[in-house]
Design an enzyme around this catalytic site. Structure first.
Site, mmCIF file in Angstrom:
data_model
loop_
_atom_site.group_PDB
_atom_site.id
_atom_site.type_symbol
_atom_site.label_atom_id
_atom_site.label_comp_id
_atom_site.label_asym_id
_atom_site.label_seq_id
_atom_site.Cartn_x
_atom_site.Cartn_y
_atom_site.Cartn_z
ATOM 1 C CB ALA A 1 56.119 -4.568 -120.119
ATOM 2 C CB VAL A 2 59.159 -1.705 -116.216
ATOM 3 C CG1 VAL A 2 59.779 -1.743 -114.822
ATOM 4 C CG2 VAL A 2 60.213 -1.330 -117.257
ATOM 5 C CD GLU B 1 53.103 1.444 -134.259
ATOM 6 O OE1 GLU B 1 53.293 0.397 -133.603
ATOM 7 O OE2 GLU B 1 53.300 1.530 -135.486
ATOM 8 C CG ASN C 1 52.358 5.050 -121.620
ATOM 9 O OD1 ASN C 1 52.864 5.440 -120.571
ATOM 10 N ND2 ASN C 1 52.438 3.797 -122.035
ATOM 11 C CE1 TYR D 1 59.940 3.497 -125.427
ATOM 12 C CE2 TYR D 1 57.759 4.455 -125.716
ATOM 13 C CZ TYR D 1 58.561 3.369 -125.412
ATOM 14 O OH TYR D 1 57.986 2.155 -125.106
HETATM 15 C C1 LIG Z 1 56.744 2.790 -119.782
HETATM 16 C C2 LIG Z 1 57.691 1.950 -118.945
HETATM 17 C C3 LIG Z 1 58.303 0.850 -119.837
HETATM 18 C C4 LIG Z 1 58.829 2.863 -118.445
HETATM 19 O O1 LIG Z 1 59.704 2.121 -117.611
HETATM 20 P P1 LIG Z 1 60.136 2.694 -116.163
HETATM 21 O O2 LIG Z 1 61.092 1.735 -115.586
HETATM 22 O O3 LIG Z 1 58.906 2.993 -115.395
HETATM 23 O O4 LIG Z 1 60.867 4.050 -116.597
HETATM 24 P P2 LIG Z 1 62.199 4.663 -115.990
HETATM 25 O O5 LIG Z 1 62.134 4.675 -114.515
HETATM 26 O O6 LIG Z 1 63.382 3.993 -116.627
HETATM 27 O O7 LIG Z 1 62.083 6.165 -116.486
HETATM 28 C C5 LIG Z 1 62.771 6.547 -117.616
HETATM 29 C C6 LIG Z 1 62.377 7.942 -118.042
HETATM 30 O O8 LIG Z 1 60.993 7.998 -118.323
HETATM 31 C C7 LIG Z 1 60.547 9.306 -118.041
HETATM 32 N N1 LIG Z 1 59.516 9.223 -117.023
HETATM 33 C C8 LIG Z 1 59.415 8.385 -115.982
HETATM 34 N N2 LIG Z 1 58.281 8.620 -115.315
HETATM 35 C C9 LIG Z 1 57.655 9.619 -115.960
HETATM 36 C C10 LIG Z 1 56.419 10.304 -115.770
HETATM 37 N N3 LIG Z 1 55.599 9.989 -114.753
HETATM 38 N N4 LIG Z 1 56.093 11.277 -116.645
HETATM 39 C C11 LIG Z 1 56.913 11.594 -117.692
HETATM 40 N N5 LIG Z 1 58.086 10.966 -117.919
HETATM 41 C C12 LIG Z 1 58.446 10.007 -117.059
HETATM 42 C C13 LIG Z 1 61.714 10.092 -117.580
HETATM 43 O O9 LIG Z 1 62.332 10.683 -118.705
HETATM 44 C C14 LIG Z 1 62.581 9.019 -117.003
HETATM 45 O O10 LIG Z 1 63.907 9.399 -116.946
HETATM 46 P P3 LIG Z 1 64.472 10.184 -115.633
HETATM 47 O O11 LIG Z 1 64.118 9.309 -114.449
HETATM 48 O O12 LIG Z 1 65.943 10.257 -115.890
HETATM 49 O O13 LIG Z 1 63.783 11.494 -115.594
HETATM 50 C C15 LIG Z 1 56.985 1.313 -117.711
HETATM 51 O O14 LIG Z 1 56.502 2.340 -116.877
HETATM 52 C C16 LIG Z 1 55.869 0.351 -118.057
HETATM 53 O O15 LIG Z 1 56.099 -0.844 -118.227
HETATM 54 N N6 LIG Z 1 54.610 0.852 -118.181
HETATM 55 C C17 LIG Z 1 53.471 0.000 -118.476
HETATM 56 C C18 LIG Z 1 53.564 -0.619 -119.870
HETATM 57 C C19 LIG Z 1 53.809 0.435 -120.932
HETATM 58 O O16 LIG Z 1 53.172 1.484 -120.952
HETATM 59 N N7 LIG Z 1 54.755 0.140 -121.884
HETATM 60 C C20 LIG Z 1 55.124 1.020 -122.956
HETATM 61 C C21 LIG Z 1 54.194 0.871 -124.090
HETATM 62 S S1 LIG Z 1 54.662 1.921 -125.457
#
Ligand SMILES: CC(C)(COP(=O)(O)OP(=O)(O)OC[C@H]1O[C@@H](n2cnc3c(N)ncnc32)[C@H](O)[C@@H]1OP(=O)(O)O)[C@@H](O)C(=O)NCCC(=O)NCCS
Length: 154
Positions: free
Chosen positions: A76-77, A109, A114, A121
């Site tokens: 999570a972020v 998973e 999402n 991933y």
């Molecule tokens: C999912 C989560 C962990 C991703 O972290 P983040 O800091 O937002 O992601 P990043 O900024 O590092 O993005 C990494 C990559 O994700 C992908 N990405 C980011 N936003 C995206 C979007 N809207 N659609 C598709 N891919 C996306 C891209 O590949 C991106 O890489 P790039 O910027 O080089 O293109 C975060 O958004 C989060 O905590 N979400 C809520 C909780 C959650 O869903 N956790 C995961 C459960 S499995």
């Protein structure tokens, strides 16, 4: 360890109030306190990490070590830091730890809805290997993703 301004460290019991408030904000079915408590009290089969920027928690991850499998159970972020590369740094940190522990594969998973998480991933070489029907509490399926770990897979 500092990676792009983020300092990673072990999650401690004293972090749980802050972690739980992020967890409730980010997930439709947040983990309860007792699960986090088990992770920080018994580290024999889990890896729980926190990422901080300027002393404030911006991300966290929990991994279960099941034999040679490094199973990413929670990532999570903080909402206001999403989409800025923090998730990538967290995932890299977690994968480095899996490699360090000589695990052969990383698995997780994720909800098919999402897109951001799946994009993250995939950007780190995870591929979809299975679907778990009705895995989540609301009946949603889970996508199972996997990648190999270790120097040979980099
Ligand atoms: C999912 C989560 C962990 C991703 O972290 P983040 O800091 O937002 O992601 P990043 O900024 O590092 O993005 C990494 C990559 O994700 C992908 N990405 C980011 N936003 C995206 C979007 N809207 N659609 C598709 N891919 C996306 C891209 O590949 C991106 O890489 P790039 O910027 O080089 O293109 C975060 O958004 C989060 O905590 N979400 C809520 C909780 C959650 O869903 N956790 C995961 C459960 S499995």
């Amino acid at each position: 360890m500092a990676e792009g301004g983020i300092v990673f460290r072990t999650m401690e019991e004293s972090d749980l109030p802050a972690v739980l408030s992020l967890e409730k904000d980010l997930f439709p079915d947040p983990w309860p306190r007792w699960i986090f408590l088990e992770e920080v009290r018994d580290r024999s089969r889990s890896f729980a990490t926190i990422g901080e920027e300027s002393g404030k928690i911006v991300c966290y991850g929990i991994v279960w070590i099941v034999g040679a499998e490094f199973h990413i159970a929670n990532m999570a972020v903080r909402r206001d830091r999403q989409g800025a590369g923090v998730g990538k740094r967290l995932l890299d940190h977690v994968l480095d730890e899996g490699t360090r522990r000589r695990c052969g594969v990383a698995t997780l998973e994720v909800r098919p809805s999402n897109a951001r998480a799946i994009g993250l991933y995939r950007s780190r070489a995870f591929r979809e290997v299975a679907i778990r029907r009705g895995y989540y509490r609301n009946g949603e399926d889970a996508l199972v993703m996997l990648r190999e770990l270790g120097p040979a897979s980099e």
